[in-house]
Design a protein around this motif. Structure first.
Motif, PDB file in Angstrom:
ATOM      1  N   PRO A  75      11.849 -26.691  16.831  1.00  0.00           N
ATOM      2  CA  PRO A  75      10.488 -26.192  16.661  1.00  0.00           C
ATOM      3  C   PRO A  75       9.967 -26.476  15.256  1.00  0.00           C
ATOM      4  O   PRO A  75      10.730 -26.662  14.322  1.00  0.00           O
ATOM      5  CB  PRO A  75      10.609 -24.688  16.879  1.00  0.00           C
ATOM      6  N   VAL A  76       8.653 -26.477  15.110  1.00  0.00           N
ATOM      7  CA  VAL A  76       8.029 -26.779  13.830  1.00  0.00           C
ATOM      8  C   VAL A  76       7.942 -25.540  12.947  1.00  0.00           C
ATOM      9  O   VAL A  76       8.141 -25.614  11.749  1.00  0.00           O
ATOM     10  CB  VAL A  76       6.622 -27.376  14.051  1.00  0.00           C
ATOM     11  N   GLU A  77       7.651 -24.382  13.551  1.00  0.00           N
ATOM     12  CA  GLU A  77       7.522 -23.144  12.793  1.00  0.00           C
ATOM     13  C   GLU A  77       8.305 -22.026  13.462  1.00  0.00           C
ATOM     14  O   GLU A  77       8.512 -22.035  14.662  1.00  0.00           O
ATOM     15  CB  GLU A  77       6.050 -22.718  12.706  1.00  0.00           C
ATOM     16  N   ASP A  78       8.708 -21.044  12.649  1.00  0.00           N
ATOM     17  CA  ASP A  78       9.402 -19.893  13.208  1.00  0.00           C
ATOM     18  C   ASP A  78       8.416 -18.761  13.482  1.00  0.00           C
ATOM     19  O   ASP A  78       7.199 -18.926  13.370  1.00  0.00           O
ATOM     20  CB  ASP A  78      10.543 -19.445  12.284  1.00  0.00           C
ATOM     21  N   TYR A  79       8.938 -17.625  13.850  1.00  0.00           N
ATOM     22  CA  TYR A  79       8.159 -16.446  14.230  1.00  0.00           C
ATOM     23  C   TYR A  79       7.167 -16.037  13.156  1.00  0.00           C
ATOM     24  O   TYR A  79       6.083 -15.560  13.441  1.00  0.00           O
ATOM     25  CB  TYR A  79       9.147 -15.306  14.521  1.00  0.00           C
ATOM     26  N   PHE A  80       7.517 -16.241  11.885  1.00  0.00           N
ATOM     27  CA  PHE A  80       6.682 -15.832  10.761  1.00  0.00           C
ATOM     28  C   PHE A  80       5.810 -16.963  10.224  1.00  0.00           C
ATOM     29  O   PHE A  80       5.124 -16.800   9.227  1.00  0.00           O
ATOM     30  CB  PHE A  80       7.551 -15.266   9.632  1.00  0.00           C
ATOM     31  N   THR A 123      15.846 -16.345  20.175  1.00  0.00           N
ATOM     32  CA  THR A 123      16.141 -15.130  20.927  1.00  0.00           C
ATOM     33  C   THR A 123      15.951 -15.367  22.417  1.00  0.00           C
ATOM     34  O   THR A 123      15.365 -16.373  22.829  1.00  0.00           O
ATOM     35  CB  THR A 123      15.227 -13.974  20.474  1.00  0.00           C
ATOM     36  N   ASP A 124      16.416 -14.411  23.220  1.00  0.00           N
ATOM     37  CA  ASP A 124      16.238 -14.500  24.672  1.00  0.00           C
ATOM     38  C   ASP A 124      14.774 -14.506  25.057  1.00  0.00           C
ATOM     39  O   ASP A 124      14.388 -15.080  26.070  1.00  0.00           O
ATOM     40  CB  ASP A 124      16.932 -13.325  25.370  1.00  0.00           C
ATOM     41  N   SER A 125      13.939 -13.862  24.239  1.00  0.00           N
ATOM     42  CA  SER A 125      12.506 -13.808  24.538  1.00  0.00           C
ATOM     43  C   SER A 125      11.773 -15.055  24.077  1.00  0.00           C
ATOM     44  O   SER A 125      10.560 -15.155  24.237  1.00  0.00           O
ATOM     45  CB  SER A 125      11.885 -12.561  23.899  1.00  0.00           C
ATOM     46  N   GLY A 126      12.494 -16.022  23.482  1.00  0.00           N
ATOM     47  CA  GLY A 126      11.888 -17.285  23.083  1.00  0.00           C
ATOM     48  C   GLY A 126      11.399 -17.323  21.649  1.00  0.00           C
ATOM     49  O   GLY A 126      10.819 -18.324  21.231  1.00  0.00           O
ATOM     50  N   HIS A 127      11.614 -16.279  20.886  1.00  0.00           N
ATOM     51  CA  HIS A 127      11.219 -16.290  19.484  1.00  0.00           C
ATOM     52  C   HIS A 127      12.188 -17.151  18.682  1.00  0.00           C
ATOM     53  O   HIS A 127      13.396 -17.096  18.885  1.00  0.00           O
ATOM     54  CB  HIS A 127      11.200 -14.878  18.898  1.00  0.00           C
ATOM     55  N   VAL A 128      11.633 -17.916  17.762  1.00  0.00           N
ATOM     56  CA  VAL A 128      12.435 -18.748  16.870  1.00  0.00           C
ATOM     57  C   VAL A 128      12.319 -18.150  15.476  1.00  0.00           C
ATOM     58  O   VAL A 128      11.220 -17.912  14.988  1.00  0.00           O
ATOM     59  CB  VAL A 128      11.924 -20.206  16.870  1.00  0.00           C
ATOM     60  N   VAL A 129      13.466 -17.882  14.840  1.00  0.00           N
ATOM     61  CA  VAL A 129      13.477 -17.237  13.532  1.00  0.00           C
ATOM     62  C   VAL A 129      14.434 -17.992  12.622  1.00  0.00           C
ATOM     63  O   VAL A 129      15.591 -18.213  12.970  1.00  0.00           O
ATOM     64  CB  VAL A 129      13.926 -15.762  13.638  1.00  0.00           C
ATOM     65  N   LEU A 130      13.934 -18.387  11.445  1.00  0.00           N
ATOM     66  CA  LEU A 130      14.812 -19.005  10.452  1.00  0.00           C
ATOM     67  C   LEU A 130      15.869 -18.003  10.022  1.00  0.00           C
ATOM     68  O   LEU A 130      15.606 -16.800   9.971  1.00  0.00           O
ATOM     69  CB  LEU A 130      14.013 -19.448   9.227  1.00  0.00           C
ATOM     70  N   GLU A 131      17.045 -18.510   9.702  1.00  0.00           N
ATOM     71  CA  GLU A 131      18.146 -17.644   9.300  1.00  0.00           C
ATOM     72  C   GLU A 131      17.746 -16.759   8.112  1.00  0.00           C
ATOM     73  O   GLU A 131      18.112 -15.596   8.047  1.00  0.00           O
ATOM     74  CB  GLU A 131      19.359 -18.501   8.948  1.00  0.00           C
ATOM     75  N   GLU A 132      16.971 -17.293   7.197  1.00  0.00           N
ATOM     76  CA  GLU A 132      16.559 -16.518   6.017  1.00  0.00           C
ATOM     77  C   GLU A 132      15.546 -15.428   6.349  1.00  0.00           C
ATOM     78  O   GLU A 132      15.330 -14.519   5.559  1.00  0.00           O
ATOM     79  CB  GLU A 132      15.993 -17.446   4.948  1.00  0.00           C
ATOM     80  N   ASN A 133      14.919 -15.494   7.528  1.00  0.00           N
ATOM     81  CA  ASN A 133      13.927 -14.492   7.927  1.00  0.00           C
ATOM     82  C   ASN A 133      14.450 -13.480   8.938  1.00  0.00           C
ATOM     83  O   ASN A 133      13.696 -12.644   9.427  1.00  0.00           O
ATOM     84  CB  ASN A 133      12.687 -15.173   8.525  1.00  0.00           C
ATOM     85  N   GLU A 158      10.902  -5.849  11.864  1.00  0.00           N
ATOM     86  CA  GLU A 158       9.599  -5.835  12.526  1.00  0.00           C
ATOM     87  C   GLU A 158       9.695  -5.593  14.026  1.00  0.00           C
ATOM     88  O   GLU A 158       8.940  -4.814  14.594  1.00  0.00           O
ATOM     89  CB  GLU A 158       8.866  -7.156  12.266  1.00  0.00           C
ATOM     90  N   THR A 159      10.607  -6.257  14.690  1.00  0.00           N
ATOM     91  CA  THR A 159      10.648  -6.178  16.147  1.00  0.00           C
ATOM     92  C   THR A 159      11.505  -5.030  16.675  1.00  0.00           C
ATOM     93  O   THR A 159      11.183  -4.464  17.715  1.00  0.00           O
ATOM     94  CB  THR A 159      11.163  -7.491  16.762  1.00  0.00           C
ATOM     95  N   LEU A 160      12.586  -4.708  15.978  1.00  0.00           N
ATOM     96  CA  LEU A 160      13.491  -3.665  16.463  1.00  0.00           C
ATOM     97  C   LEU A 160      13.397  -2.377  15.668  1.00  0.00           C
ATOM     98  O   LEU A 160      13.996  -1.374  16.042  1.00  0.00           O
ATOM     99  CB  LEU A 160      14.944  -4.163  16.424  1.00  0.00           C
TER     100      LEU A 160
END
Length: 81
Positions: A36-41, A54-64, A71-73
């Motif tokens: 992907p080009v960008e993560d969740y943030f 994640t299972d919901s399809g969110h992409v998150v950089l390890e540093e974020n 934010e989500t949990l």
């Protein structure tokens, strides 16, 4: 009646297996070709960056990941003193 696996363990002891070895190998040797080009943030993902999907399809950089968990949990991080 004795179970064969229990009898073998009693004779030879527990196996010396690192159960995370497969995960470490897979993570170290798996290179995503189309990432992907960008993560969740909105952070740009560059070649060589590590990210989590994640299972919901969110992409998150390890540093974020810490920000994502907060934010989500609603995760709260503590430091032992």
């Amino acid at each position: 009646m004795e179970h064969p696996a229990i009898m073998q363990t009693m004779r030879t002891g527990y196996p010396e297996i690192d159960y995370l070895e497969h995960e470490r190998y897979r993570n170290a040797n798996y290179k995503a070709e189309d990432y992907p080009v960008e993560d969740y943030f909105g952070s740009e993902i560059q070649a060589g960056d590590k990210y989590i999907m994640t299972d919901s399809g969110h992409v998150v950089l390890e540093e974020n990941i810490r920000d994502y968990l907060q934010e989500t949990l609603g995760a709260v991080f503590y430091e032992a003193k």
